[in-house]
Design an enzyme around this catalytic site. Structure first.
Site, short mmCIF file in Angstrom:
data_model
loop_
_atom_site.label_atom_id
_atom_site.label_comp_id
_atom_site.label_asym_id
_atom_site.label_seq_id
_atom_site.Cartn_x
_atom_site.Cartn_y
_atom_site.Cartn_z
CB THR A 1 -0.92 0.00 1.23
OG1 THR A 1 -1.67 -1.21 1.25
CG2 THR A 1 -1.88 1.17 1.22
CB THR B 1 -3.53 -1.30 -1.48
OG1 THR B 1 -2.77 -2.45 -1.07
CG2 THR B 1 -4.99 -1.70 -1.62
CG ASP C 1 -7.98 -6.69 1.59
OD1 ASP C 1 -7.29 -7.13 2.53
OD2 ASP C 1 -7.82 -5.56 1.12
CB SER D 1 -9.68 -1.76 2.24
OG SER D 1 -10.13 -0.44 2.53
N GLY E 1 0.25 0.03 5.36
CA GLY E 1 0.48 -0.88 6.47
C GLY E 1 -0.55 -1.95 6.70
#
Length: 376
Positions: free
Chosen positions: A241, A259, A281, A307, A329
């Protein structure tokens, strides 16, 4: 929608960088070395960055003519140059011929995609108004949930050098993340109780679970107003990201997080760029192993995955922007942003000083604190 420059002008810097190239840095080379064994199965990734079949030395200039050509096409013909025609076929072929887990993407999948404008999620924190990104991002609800629990603590008086400040921040974090894991998903598909998660009375009740003197040790999700029944998913981490903030002289603010999930996404390449692996995700299982209930962030056709992106804008009592912040992160994004907000709004630090504060997260062993001196 909001820009003033001509469409084609927006692509010029990226085209120049792809044409003229950039030098391999120490950080980039370390990732290339790390993925060298994996990339034996990904010749297009090697062709993009390697020199004579090997990881390039520091300072090597990497050019990307295929990407420059695509950007020129997009600058000339608009977004259709990406979603249709030769580039669409390149994406479809890259996925279909993947050396691991080949899959099917159709032309209709690409032409049918559209970015969806979403209303901002806003709340108050002390004398400030804070706004961020709503579902399918969990950023605003989780960041603001932590802030809402901390409103009952005098963070300014406690100060940044007080271990109790970091303790209560860590406790609020883990309670907010418990709610995040249970309730957040794509609001086009599932009922996300955004208002309930930001309800001041609910957050005050959650704050009552925080002892200033000891860790709770167990952090279960609450029951915010209007919340449906949910199952608890498994965690996923990522590292691919980037984020930037830009403010112009007229006061317009761009707060942007992007990202491709892991460092090189799926490691598949089409026309000089990596395809993401955003499917990770989604929850790995659509149902809870405990009770069989459906997870809010389960996979579904046309659904956007959850996300942790947390672009946040803070307005002062006069309505003017005083801070814009975001981070990279993975799931730690939320805490990087929250720590920075506390540093500026409660401890009176500059944005850079607040960003430089040690980071805080949690794991199986408990609270994790960055060793500031060691840079870890």
């Amino acid at each position: 929608r909001w820009g003033k420059l001509p469409w084609a002008a927006l692509f010029a810097p990226a085209i120049r960088l792809a044409d003229e190239g950039f030098e391999v840095t120490e950080a980039m080379r370390s990732w290339l070395v790390r993925f060298e064994p994996l990339w034996k199965d990904f010749p297009q990734a090697r062709a993009l960055y390697y020199v004579d079949g090997k990881v390039p030395p520091l300072g090597t200039r990497i050019r990307n003519p295929a990407y420059a050509a695509l950007l020129r096409d997009m600058a000339a013909r608009g977004a259709d140059a990406f979603y249709t025609g030769a580039n669409a076929k390149a994406i479809i072929d890259a996925v279909a011929s993947a050396p691991r887990n080949p899959a099917t993407i159709t032309a209709a999948d690409l032409t049918g995609y559209a970015a969806r404008p979403r209303d901002a999620v806003c709340t108050s924190y002390r004398q400030y108004r804070v706004c961020g990104m709503g579902p399918p991002s969990s950023g605003a609800t989780t960041v603001f949930g932590i802030l809402g629990m901390l409103e009952g603590f005098d963070m300014q008086a406690m100060g940044r050098d007080n271990p109790m400040s970091w303790h209560v921040l860590g406790e609020a974090m883990q309670l907010a993340y418990a709610d995040r894991e249970l309730y957040l998903g794509d609001a086009d598909f599932v009922d996300v109780p955004v208002k309930g998660l930001l309800d001041k009375a609910y957050l005050a009740g959650r704050a009552q679970l925080i002892s200033p003197y000891r860790a709770a040790g167990s952090y279960l999700p609450g029951k915010p107003p209007g919340a449906p029944e949910r199952s608890k998913p498994a965690p996923v981490q990522e590292e691919g990201t980037t984020h930037f903030v830009a403010v112009d002289r007229a006061g317009n603010v761009a707060n942007y997080t992007s990202t491709i999930e892991s460092v090189f996404g799926s490691h598949l390449v089409a026309n000089g760029y990596f395809l993401n692996n955003e499917l990770t995700d989604f929850d790995h299982s659509p149902v809870s192993a405990r009770d069989g209930a459906l997870a809010a962030n389960r996979v579904a056709p046309g659904k956007r995955p959850l996300s942790s992106m947390s672009p946040t804008i803070v307005y002062g009592p006069d309505g003017k922007v005083v801070l814009a912040v975001g981070s990279a992160g993975g799931k730690r994004i939320i805490m990087h942003v929250t720590k920075t907000l506390i540093g500026v709004l409660d401890w009176g630090l500059t944005a850079q000083e607040a960003i430089n504060l040690p980071n805080i997260y949690f794991g199986r062993a408990g609270l994790l604190l960055e060793d500031d001196d060691a840079g870890k």
